[in-house]
Enzyme design. Sequence first.
Site, PDB file in Angstrom:
ATOM      1  N   HIS A 116     -55.851  -9.103 -48.069  1.00 36.88           N
ATOM      2  CA  HIS A 116     -55.200 -10.270 -48.657  1.00 36.88           C
ATOM      3  C   HIS A 116     -56.125 -11.475 -48.576  1.00 36.88           C
ATOM      4  CE1 HIS A 116     -54.451 -10.667 -44.338  1.00 36.88           C
ATOM      5  NE2 HIS A 116     -54.229 -11.958 -44.531  1.00 36.88           N
ATOM      6  N   HIS A 118     -55.654 -16.168 -48.624  1.00 39.36           N
ATOM      7  CA  HIS A 118     -54.714 -17.293 -48.583  1.00 39.36           C
ATOM      8  C   HIS A 118     -55.299 -18.501 -49.297  1.00 39.36           C
ATOM      9  CE1 HIS A 118     -52.484 -15.173 -45.423  1.00 39.36           C
ATOM     10  NE2 HIS A 118     -53.604 -15.078 -44.725  1.00 39.36           N
ATOM     11  N   GLU A 122     -57.298 -19.299 -42.296  1.00 40.37           N
ATOM     12  CA  GLU A 122     -56.623 -18.516 -41.256  1.00 40.37           C
ATOM     13  C   GLU A 122     -57.534 -18.395 -40.039  1.00 40.37           C
ATOM     14  OE1 GLU A 122     -55.308 -13.875 -40.421  1.00 40.37           O
ATOM     15  OE2 GLU A 122     -55.067 -14.678 -42.445  1.00 40.37           O
ATOM     16  N   HIS A 317     -53.811 -38.192 -21.586  1.00 41.94           N
ATOM     17  CA  HIS A 317     -54.827 -38.345 -22.624  1.00 41.94           C
ATOM     18  C   HIS A 317     -54.149 -38.343 -23.986  1.00 41.94           C
ATOM     19  CE1 HIS A 317     -54.108 -34.009 -22.461  1.00 41.94           C
ATOM     20  NE2 HIS A 317     -54.587 -33.932 -23.693  1.00 41.94           N
ATOM     21  N   HIS A 319     -55.339 -37.422 -28.442  1.00 43.08           N
ATOM     22  CA  HIS A 319     -56.350 -36.844 -29.326  1.00 43.08           C
ATOM     23  C   HIS A 319     -56.505 -37.725 -30.562  1.00 43.08           C
ATOM     24  CE1 HIS A 319     -56.399 -33.291 -26.810  1.00 43.08           C
ATOM     25  NE2 HIS A 319     -55.084 -33.361 -26.804  1.00 43.08           N
ATOM     26  N   GLU A 378     -54.881 -25.004 -27.026  1.00 44.12           N
ATOM     27  CA  GLU A 378     -54.722 -26.231 -27.798  1.00 44.12           C
ATOM     28  C   GLU A 378     -55.441 -26.033 -29.129  1.00 44.12           C
ATOM     29  OE1 GLU A 378     -55.330 -29.108 -23.827  1.00 44.12           O
ATOM     30  OE2 GLU A 378     -56.651 -29.294 -25.568  1.00 44.12           O
TER      31      GLU A 378
END
Length: 425
Positions: A116, A118, A122, A317, A319, A378
Amino acid sequence: MKFGSALVAAVAAVAGVAAKDYGGVPGQPIQKSGKGAVFSGATNPQLDLQNPSNINGQPATDIGLVPNLKWSFSLSKTRMFHGGWIREQVISDLPASHDIAGAQVHLTKGGIRQMHWHRVAEWGYVYAGSILVFAVTEDGQYQIDKLTPGDIYYFPKGAAHSFQGIEDENEVLVAFDEGDFDKIGYLFPPYYSNINLQLSNAFNYRTTFQVAEWIAHTPQDVLAKNFNISTGGTFDKTKSNMLEIINSTTSTHNVTGPNGALMGNSSYTFHIRDAPEIQVPGGGGTIQIVDSKNFPISKTIACAIVRLKPGALRELHWHPTAEEWLYFHSGNARATVYVSGGLSRTFDFTAGDTGVFPDNAGHYIENVSEDEDLVYLELYKADRVADVSLSQWLALTPHDIAAAAINVPIDVIDKLKKDKQYIIQ
């Protein structure tokens, strides 16, 4: 009102969560101060025990209405196939997650995630078993690579790809750089000037394009011409059944091509051995960073793999580049998110949970277990991992200014470390 730690441990064990005594009555909206009262109506005791920060463990510093920033894959509908299963977290599950959607993909031995592509990028992280990754670029370069736990892949928007399970059971965390991954796109007919007519006559399409479905919807004489084969019903068994996973046997074939294999900075795969664990100055754990600095192709998703020792704190913190999307792999955590305007809310996380912290929102993450490491990922819709440490900011500001800003004695600022601690024990 005092309640013994034995009671805390007992009720937490029922829910399968780590015991932490916040005072009050575990699983009930009764705080240590005596505020609150028992649930008298219907409630889910296991969820109550897993989320003490909503009830007896709610910090007094939580103020205002902050939207839900947490989802559990256990609440997601699982799509099951011969060869594996998939369950997703998209924006309809976690509306605050605009940048990233996630999924868990499980493959049995030989199970194939269908060929496949997209219209978004990904990213994948292997955490159980091992997989074979297959991909081809627009230039005819190809890649076949074996990934084991900790290894990562990244397929740019439009890249042709697939992967197969090698061990008896294999599982991958998948992320996409589009929070509304399942949204329907529209192709508008140009001959309608009225927008309502355009909408009613638009052709919708989704994010994922599957090879088998495309072939099943193409005339066989066209397929014969395209592939230079006879028209003898070759594709009669190619079905448009949207099977995202199919059963097969483990591939033993190799591939060669005139344009060569993807290697070096063009590689779609990254082996975690190339990102050593960073022993952080704060001494409370380790961080591994995988972003475009060491995985150049990964331009829209950056990752930090974080391990916190029992009781350790991922320091306060924020980001500067993007929302933070989280996947909790093991352990139990607590995090307070400050979203400005005096608003903040504390959340509890456990293995299998995802979360999102809004763009530039201040936060921390604490391992609330006394004997188990917390491991989580994260992810950022960005080309690099970046954070601003509150402690470092204060330490590198003239100390009289910093002390005045937060109304503390200047010697408090004098003691702050000037290097970023990341994780504090």
